[in-house]
Design an enzyme around this catalytic site. Structure first.
Site, short mmCIF file in Angstrom:
data_model
loop_
_atom_site.label_atom_id
_atom_site.label_comp_id
_atom_site.label_asym_id
_atom_site.label_seq_id
_atom_site.Cartn_x
_atom_site.Cartn_y
_atom_site.Cartn_z
N HIS A 183 0.80 -1.23 0.00
CA HIS A 183 0.00 0.00 0.00
C HIS A 183 0.84 1.29 0.00
CE1 HIS A 183 0.25 0.28 4.39
NE2 HIS A 183 -0.64 -0.63 4.63
N HIS A 187 -5.26 -8.27 15.08
CA HIS A 187 -5.35 -7.05 14.25
C HIS A 187 -6.18 -7.36 13.01
CE1 HIS A 187 -4.28 -3.54 12.06
NE2 HIS A 187 -3.10 -3.88 11.61
N GLU A 209 -6.36 -5.67 10.09
CA GLU A 209 -5.88 -5.35 8.73
C GLU A 209 -5.68 -6.64 7.95
OE1 GLU A 209 -2.64 -2.52 8.42
OE2 GLU A 209 -3.19 -2.10 6.33
N ASP A 231 -3.76 -8.01 5.86
CA ASP A 231 -2.55 -8.82 5.71
C ASP A 231 -2.47 -9.86 6.83
OD1 ASP A 231 -2.26 -6.44 7.20
OD2 ASP A 231 -0.08 -6.48 7.05
N HIS A 255 -1.56 -1.13 15.08
CA HIS A 255 -1.53 -0.03 14.15
C HIS A 255 -2.93 0.48 13.78
CE1 HIS A 255 -1.46 0.04 9.46
NE2 HIS A 255 -1.24 1.26 9.84
N ASP A 301 1.74 -5.91 14.46
CA ASP A 301 2.60 -5.08 13.59
C ASP A 301 3.83 -4.54 14.34
OD1 ASP A 301 1.23 -5.19 11.17
OD2 ASP A 301 -0.02 -3.46 11.62
N TYR A 333 10.10 0.36 8.77
CA TYR A 333 8.74 -0.03 9.19
C TYR A 333 8.19 0.99 10.19
CZ TYR A 333 4.89 -3.10 10.26
OH TYR A 333 3.62 -3.62 10.39
N HIS A 376 5.34 -9.53 11.00
CA HIS A 376 6.14 -9.33 9.78
C HIS A 376 7.62 -9.49 10.12
CE1 HIS A 376 2.78 -7.56 7.54
NE2 HIS A 376 2.57 -6.72 8.53
FE1 FEO Z 1 -1.48 -3.07 10.15
FE2 FEO Z 1 0.59 -5.67 9.04
O1 FEO Z 1 -1.02 -4.67 9.25
#
Ligand code: FEO
Length: 394
Positions: A24, A78, A80, A82, A145, A164, A191, A224
């Site tokens: 993104h 979370h 989001e 991903d 996040h 995250d 990041y 991640h």
């Molecule tokens: Fe806020 Fe890795 O998603």
């Protein structure tokens, strides 16, 4: 690839997204990973999932350890996508009635993303859930996040599943920090600069709260990148520095140029800064991605922005970068604007106004040069650099 057992009975069943290069709008030169964790206990728990298109790969990874149908519960730290995109395939496979633990905001947000009638089990901040021999403890981490974010802490193993936070967009052969060493830090810095910087006050508060709680960590497992197990203080200390927005004696001169005039100005400003003992670098917006430039902004005291005037406006790349930087809210910065122009020359004023809106300490009304800078113009740019360097000492 067989999932790695990261601790006794705990597996990373996530995936590597080797080829993603744009997350993104964030350049991911070395891909990323979506980590998901299977905890084998009297109850089997899965913590987080992966991006939708990797759902089957995650299920295959789980199947190498246990039949996915035997998973008793899922934790979503979370919403989001991903990390939650794999939920529909997972829930369909393991049974839509299996409990799905998440924050209260997580339940609300997951319902808006996916099936509203899953067996949502919103947890309280500091709520606990026994898996049998082990206990999961939940800690709300709003805005790290998203409003739904939370951490899950495995008490007996002292492992933090941090979603995250502490992550890095990096896909490589390594699984742990000690396997990659300091080479991971630029990824962690990028990041933070591009995902978490605007939530620095909340990050700092959370770091202080964790210190107060005297939580101990054998491992921090973000969703991640690599997992932190050897030198956890390195990433914790970095987060303290970054969330306090500590800056260095460093200046960035960020610009775009049409006919190299603004570029010549940038390089002379850098020369003036460097002569005054500042670590200064020019960054061309058409040669570097905005997210790489933002990474350098993270610890820069001065941010100097240059643009030609195009059709009475900022150059589009400059406008793009200013919008991006404004959203990430860097604090404690000195700013200044410059640029070459032909006849109207509004860009420098526009940059100065934007920097003021961002609460930068703008140290000069801005330096404009018509058409091509001559020797006198370039000398003025060097003086401009020296003036910024002087302001950085204050
Ligand atoms: Fe806020 Fe890795 O998603």
């Amino acid at each position: 690839m067989r999932p790695i057992e990261i601790a006794d009975g705990i597996y990373d069943v996530g995936v590597k997204d080797w080829n993603i290069r744009d997350f993104h709008g964030y350049s991911t030169h070395q891909g990323t990973t979506y980590n998901a964790f299977l905890v084998m206990d009297e109850k089997i728990a899965l913590i987080d999932t992966v991006k939708k298109e990797f759902s089957d790969q995650m299920l295959d990874n789980i199947a190498q350890i246990v039949d996915p149908k035997k998973i008793d519960l899922v934790v979503s730290n979370h919403t989001e996508m991903d990390h939650s995109g794999g939920l529909p395939r997972l829930m369909h496979r393991i049974g839509e009635d299996k409990p799905l633990y998440c924050s209260k905001m997580g339940a609300k947000n997951l319902k808006q993303h996916f099936f509203p009638n899953w067996n949502y089990q919103p947890v309280d901040n500091a709520g606990e859930l026994s898996l049998g021999r082990r206990t999961l403890s939940f800690l709300e981490t709003r805005m790290l996040h998203w409003p739904d974010s939370m951490f899950t802490y495995l008490k007996e193993d002292k492992i933090l599943f941090s979603s995250d936070a502490f992550g890095q967009h990096y896909a490589g052969p390594e699984k742990f920090d000690d396997e990659i060493g300091d080479r991971i830090m630029p990824h962690a810095k990028k990041y933070y600069a591009n995902i978490l910087l605007l939530y620095s006050a909340k990050t700092l508060k959370l770091m202080e709260k964790i210190a107060e709680m005297r939580l101990e960590f054998n491992m921090i497992c973000p969703d991640h990148g690599v997992l932190w197990r050897k030198d956890i203080s390195k990433i914790v200390d970095a987060y303290l520095r970054w969330s306090r927005q500590e800056v260095k004696n460093k200046a960035l001169v960020i610009y775009d140029t049409m006919w190299h005039s603004t570029q010549q100005m940038a390089e002379s400003i850098v020369a003036g800064l460097a002569e005054s003992g500042v670590y200064a670098v020019p960054m061309d917006l058409r040669r570097s991605d905005r997210s790489d430039i933002m990474t350098e902004v993270l610890d820069a005291r001065a941010v100097v922005v240059g643009s030609p005037t195009l059709n009475n406006q900022l150059f589009p790349t400059v406008s793009d970068f200013l919008t991006y930087m404004k959203g990430l809210k860097p604090k404690n910065r000195i700013g200044a604007a410059f640029g070459s122009y032909g006849w109207s020359g509004e860009a420098v004023r526009m940059i100065s106004e934007e920097l003021q809106t961002m609460k930068f300490d703008v140290v000069d009304p801005g330096l404009r040069i018509q058409y091509v800078p001559d020797a006198e113009g370039l000398a003025a740019c060097e003086d401009f650099g020296r003036k910024i360097a002087e302001a950085m000492k204050a």
